[in-house]
Structure formats: structure tokens, C-alpha cells
Write an enzyme that holds these catalytic residues in place. Structure first.
Site, PDB file in Angstrom:
ATOM      1  N   HIS A 198       4.265  -2.002  -5.726  1.00 34.31           N
ATOM      2  CA  HIS A 198       4.242  -0.652  -6.299  1.00 34.31           C
ATOM      3  C   HIS A 198       3.090   0.164  -5.720  1.00 34.31           C
ATOM      4  O   HIS A 198       3.159   1.387  -5.626  1.00 34.31           O
ATOM      5  CB  HIS A 198       4.072  -0.705  -7.826  1.00 34.31           C
ATOM      6  CG  HIS A 198       5.264  -1.237  -8.554  1.00 34.31           C
ATOM      7  ND1 HIS A 198       5.486  -2.570  -8.723  1.00 34.31           N
ATOM      8  CD2 HIS A 198       6.301  -0.596  -9.144  1.00 34.31           C
ATOM      9  CE1 HIS A 198       6.604  -2.747  -9.414  1.00 34.31           C
ATOM     10  NE2 HIS A 198       7.120  -1.566  -9.679  1.00 34.31           N
ATOM     11  N   ASP A 232      14.821  -1.912  -3.901  1.00 38.25           N
ATOM     12  CA  ASP A 232      13.850  -1.616  -4.953  1.00 38.25           C
ATOM     13  C   ASP A 232      13.491  -0.138  -4.789  1.00 38.25           C
ATOM     14  O   ASP A 232      13.914   0.518  -3.828  1.00 38.25           O
ATOM     15  CB  ASP A 232      12.624  -2.517  -4.821  1.00 38.25           C
ATOM     16  CG  ASP A 232      11.912  -2.740  -6.148  1.00 38.25           C
ATOM     17  OD1 ASP A 232      12.121  -1.933  -7.081  1.00 38.25           O
ATOM     18  OD2 ASP A 232      11.137  -3.710  -6.245  1.00 38.25           O
TER      19      ASP A 232
END
Length: 371
Positions: free
Chosen positions: A219, A289
Site C-alpha cells: 500500500h 489489487d
């Protein structure tokens, strides 16, 4: 030349123009099915942008969250069961093609449907991995029943990463892995998938080819697993795919120079085409993702990331809009893909193949009528 012949000559370019327009419109629809985005709003009226994207056929799916990270507020998409059920109905009603409505409902700390909003309690994958298999079956059935009743048809779960590094900040550190043992992971994931299928909820194995051994969080930025990743991390994928239990596989934004010396998994033809498709034999939908996570957004421009993901073999591009918030991301991504096709950088056949896989999955789960 008689009048009839003259009229035919005049009609030929008109027919060609009409055929080209229809082909362009079909291409736009097919590109739209490859996009899934997140948005702000407890009801559709709160987000005019996503409403327009749905009406124009630019979206094949949406992903829902309970917390808005960029705004640091819990005012996102989920407040109560009644509100969520109404929102998913509004979304489906607005879309000309039935939507994937997705969520991350893994259990434990990664649960969007929390008790404080009126939903049942959950437990983490790590806890389920230490308990009898019946516990996994129980929580998987309960989760699937809740999602089905809410109109959520796609759960980005189960996590099949191995708990190879307990200090991993995003997998082991959050208790998201069932176990460090591939067989335990396989058996829990199998139970989870079977329970979900009985309620018509699509699942996605994640994060391919394995995020559990990493020491970083994708992230935030690039995560290199070259020195920590092992072939054991493929074992749950191999067994589940071999038994026809993989509806979709979600890629990880991890870099492993032994698998691809240049690109992270989401952007790698060697990893998606070579390992996942060729070696493991997966023929279903490959889901990225979140393409706005730091590992992608900070390292590659949007066009480069989209181009590489498409050429690598990703079918469904996810823009969660929850690392950064970009209201027009659907239009931007759609326009980039359209231009890449028009200039020949991405073959039209590549779009068609992804569209076929996505439509097949929607038909399999009753979102579309059968052939």
C-alpha cells in the site's frame, strides 16, 4: 447508372459508418466491464460521477468500503444493513449490465461489515487456522449469507498467503493468513470458497504469487520479496486451481526478480501469463489489487501501469479510490485503454478475451442469463 444503383452507392459509406459506430460502442462496453472503482456515498445520489459512469456503461463493478482513508472518516459506503441493501439495489438498477459489487470481508481486522454497523461479528483467518475446520465452515457460511442478503456478490477473499513472516505488516501482522502451513491454508480456503458458492458469492484468491513473506506493505511502496519468497507460497493456488475452486485470482504488487527482473506481479507477463496461466493452468478472471496503491502509483504513471497490466494479462482493473481519491479515475482509465487499443499498443483481442472471461463469470453466478 440507374437510380437504384446510385442509391446503393450512397448507402455503402453510410452502412460502413454505422458499422464502425456500433463497433466503437461495443469496444467501449467491453472496456467498461474491465474496470472496477470505489466511490464516496451512502446512496447513489451522493456520487453523480459513479452514477454517470454506470449509466454510460463505463463500469463492470464497484468496490465498497466502510472507511474513507484519504478523508480519514468512517463516512464512506456502509452505515447499516438497510442502507447497504438499498445502495446495492440502486447500483444494479442504474447499470445496463449487472455489476460485480465487491468488498473485502475477510474477517477479523479486515472486515467492512462491522458489528457497530449492525452486522455479525467475525474472526480472523489466523484464529480460524488454529481451530477445527468446522469453525471456518461456520464463519464462511455466515459471511456468505450476510453478503448475499446485502446484494454484495464478490468477496475479495480468502487470503491464501502463507504466514511466512509473522512480522509482515500487512498479512501476518494483521492476522490475515490462515497459517504458515500450505495444507492448512488450502483446507480453510477450500471450505471458505465452497460456503461462498452455495450462496452465490464469488471469491478471489489473493495475493498472487504470495505476499506473506514480505517485510513491507505494498500500500505504501515497492515491496521486494526476492530474498524471502519461496515456491511453497504457490501450493494453495496450485491445489485450489487444480480442483476448479478458483473463481478469480488477485495479483500482488510485489517484486521478485527471480520471477521477473523488471516488473512487479500485477504488471508482469512472466508471472501472470507464465506462472499463473501456463504453469498453474488458471483460466479464470485475473483481478488486480488496487492500482492506486503506493507500489504502483508512486513508481509508474497511470498509462504505463494500465498498459503493462493489460499486456500482462489482468482482466479486471481495480481502482479502489481509497489510497488517494480521484473522482474521474474511471473516465481516465477508460480513455487510456481506448487509446491504447486504437493505436495498436494493446490488441483488440486482448480486450475481447478479458471480456469473455468476465462475462463467463457473471453468467456462472447468475448475474447474466446463460448462453
Amino acid at each position: 447508372m440507374n437510380l437504384r444503383s446510385l442509391l446503393l452507392l450512397l448507402l455503402i459509406p453510410l452502412c460502413a459508418a454505422c458499422a464502425q459506430q456500433q463497433d466503437d460502442e461495443e469496444l467501449d462496453r467491453r472496456i467498461g466491464q474491465m474496470l472496477m472503482t470505489g466511490f464516496r456515498g451512502l446512496e447513489l445520489a451522493d456520487s453523480l460521477q459513479v452514477s454517470d459512469d454506470l449509466r454510460e456503461g463505463r463500469l463492470g463493478g464497484v468496490i465498497l468500503f466502510d472507511y474513507d482513508v484519504p478523508a480519514d472518516t468512517s463516512l464512506r459506503n456502509i452505515r447499516s444493513p438497510e442502507q447497504l441493501r438499498a445502495l446495492t439495489a440502486q447500483l444494479q438498477e442504474r447499470s445496463p449490465t449487472p455489476l460485480f459489487i465487491a468488498i473485502d470481508q475477510e474477517g477479523g481486522r479486515v472486515s467492512r461489515l462491522k458489528e457497530r454497523y449492525g452486522f455479525p461479528s467475525t474472526v480472523s483467518a489466523a484464529r480460524l487456522g488454529t481451530q477445527p475446520l468446522d469453525s471456518t465452515r461456520f464463519y464462511a457460511r455466515r459471511t456468505a449469507a450476510v453478503l448475499d442478503s446485502m446484494g454484495v456478490n464478490f468477496n475479495f477473499a480468502p487470503v491464501v498467503d502463507l504466514d511466512a513472516n509473522p512480522d509482515n505488516p500487512v498479512i501476518g501482522g494483521l492476522d490475515r493468513a490462515f497459517s504458515a502451513d500450505p495444507d492448512t491454508v488450502y483446507r480453510r480456503a477450500k471450505a471458505w470458497i465452497r460456503a461462498s458458492r452455495r450462496r452465490g458469492v464469488i471469491t478471489a484468491l489473493k495475493h498472487f504469487p504470495g505476499h506473506g513473506s514480505s517485510a513491507g506493505d505494498s500500500h505504501l511502496g515497492v515491496v521486494d520479496v526476492t530474498d524471502t519468497w519461496s515456491e511453497r507460497e504457490l501450493a494453495p493456488y496450485r491445489r485450489l486451481i487444480g480442483q476448479g475452486l478458483a473463481d478469480a485470482v488477485m495479483t500482488a504488487h510485489i517484486f521478485n526478480r527471480d520471477l521477473d527482473p523488471e516488473w512487479p506481479a500485477t504488471l508482469s507477463r512472466e508471472i501472470i501469463g507464465g506462472v499463473l496461466r501456463d504453469s498453474l493452468g488458471f483460466r479464470g478472471v485475473v483481478v488486480s489489487d488496487d492500482m492506486q496503491m503506493g507500489a504502483i502509483r508512486q513508481e509508474y504513471g497511470l498509462e504505463t501501469a494500465i498498459r503493462r497490466a493489460l499486456l500482462a494479462g489482468v482482466d479486471l482493473l481495480v481502482f479502489a479510490n481509497n489510497s488517494v481519491y480521484q473522482p474521474n479515475i474511471t473516465q481516465r482509465a477508460h480513455g487510456i485503454i481506448r487509446r491504447l487499443v486504437e493505436e495498436g499498443t494493446v490488441p483488440r483481442e486482448r480486450i475481447d478475451r478479458s471480456w469473455e472471461r468476465i462475462m463467463a463469470l457473471k453468467r456462472e453466478y447468475g448475474l447474466l442469463p446463460g448462453p
